[in-house]
Enzyme design. Sequence first.
Site, PDB file in Angstrom:
ATOM      1  N   ASP A  87       0.841  -1.205   0.000  1.00  0.00           N
ATOM      2  CA  ASP A  87       0.000   0.000   0.000  1.00  0.00           C
ATOM      3  C   ASP A  87       0.877   1.257   0.000  1.00  0.00           C
ATOM      4  O   ASP A  87       1.967   1.268   0.573  1.00  0.00           O
ATOM      5  CB  ASP A  87      -0.901  -0.028   1.247  1.00  0.00           C
ATOM      6  CG  ASP A  87      -2.109   0.882   1.091  1.00  0.00           C
ATOM      7  OD1 ASP A  87      -2.324   1.429  -0.010  1.00  0.00           O
ATOM      8  OD2 ASP A  87      -2.843   1.054   2.088  1.00  0.00           O
ATOM      9  N   LEU A  97      12.001 -20.046  -4.858  1.00  0.00           N
ATOM     10  CA  LEU A  97      10.918 -19.242  -4.253  1.00  0.00           C
ATOM     11  C   LEU A  97       9.685 -19.355  -5.136  1.00  0.00           C
ATOM     12  O   LEU A  97       9.800 -19.407  -6.360  1.00  0.00           O
ATOM     13  CB  LEU A  97      11.341 -17.762  -4.179  1.00  0.00           C
ATOM     14  CG  LEU A  97      10.284 -16.798  -3.618  1.00  0.00           C
ATOM     15  CD1 LEU A  97      10.202 -16.927  -2.090  1.00  0.00           C
ATOM     16  CD2 LEU A  97      10.600 -15.346  -3.989  1.00  0.00           C
ATOM     17  N   HIS A 148       2.836   3.392  -8.988  1.00  0.00           N
ATOM     18  CA  HIS A 148       2.711   1.968  -9.327  1.00  0.00           C
ATOM     19  C   HIS A 148       3.954   1.494 -10.091  1.00  0.00           C
ATOM     20  O   HIS A 148       4.422   0.373  -9.895  1.00  0.00           O
ATOM     21  CB  HIS A 148       1.458   1.723 -10.168  1.00  0.00           C
ATOM     22  CG  HIS A 148       0.174   2.038  -9.438  1.00  0.00           C
ATOM     23  ND1 HIS A 148      -0.059   1.633  -8.138  1.00  0.00           N
ATOM     24  CD2 HIS A 148      -0.934   2.737  -9.806  1.00  0.00           C
ATOM     25  CE1 HIS A 148      -1.260   2.045  -7.757  1.00  0.00           C
ATOM     26  NE2 HIS A 148      -1.805   2.726  -8.744  1.00  0.00           N
TER      27      HIS A 148
END
Length: 225
Positions: free
Chosen positions: A12, A124, A29
């Site tokens: 956020d 991962l 963004h």
Amino acid sequence: MNRARHIAIIMDGNGRWAVQRGMQRIRGHERGAEVVREITTYCAQHPEVEVLTLYAFSTENWKRPKVEVDFLMRLLDRWLAQELPTYQREGVRFEVIGDLSKFSPQLQERIAMTREKTQHNDRLTQVLALNYGGRDEIVRACRKACQAGVELDETNFEAFLDANLGDVDMLIRTGGEQRISNFLLWRAAYAELFFTKTLWPDFTPEELAQMIAAFKGRERRFGAI
Ligand code: FPP
């Protein structure tokens, strides 16, 4: 010693980061996407972390102005195309959770291709939550189980969720708010929560390392005494 096997992050603060600098929200963004790469690379090189789940687009994010939604869709498509070498170099398997049916055929194709090309990477698993809502995932899981005639219980439930990721150990939210916002409701039942005022574009591997160190000192009782 606690093990941070599965880290989940609510990313956020992109919009505020950009506005504070006199830029359009979408620039936040863009910077946020670079931070996704930095944090993913850190986790891939951190042997104890197996799964990194990132809240990239919620079921509520469609309510944003169309230009911002369109920008995020294009950013995601472009980003997945350009990230493939990073996934391969760092041994990252790409996975998604969420209802993908609302995305364009081109983006769905890009997602499917990235999943396929990275399926054998094993350092991962990076999971992007896309058009994701925790309640929506639970309802869809229940429907799938009903259709299969399966009687649900706590042990077989995860098999009907969007992906088999296991419980969340650390749930992090950047940007100063202290809420879960419909993220990973089933898997985060016993997650340790971490909130930071740092806006996502300013979040660093160093701050994540500090959180992992603090996580080691937390007492996890899972309901026992
Ligand atoms: C929240 O910031 C962030 C989002 C809704 C989108 C998250 C997207 C990214 C981190 C970049 C794209 C990701 C990838 C994987 C390419 P906000 O816009 O709600 O910020 P604000 O609270 O300051 O308004």
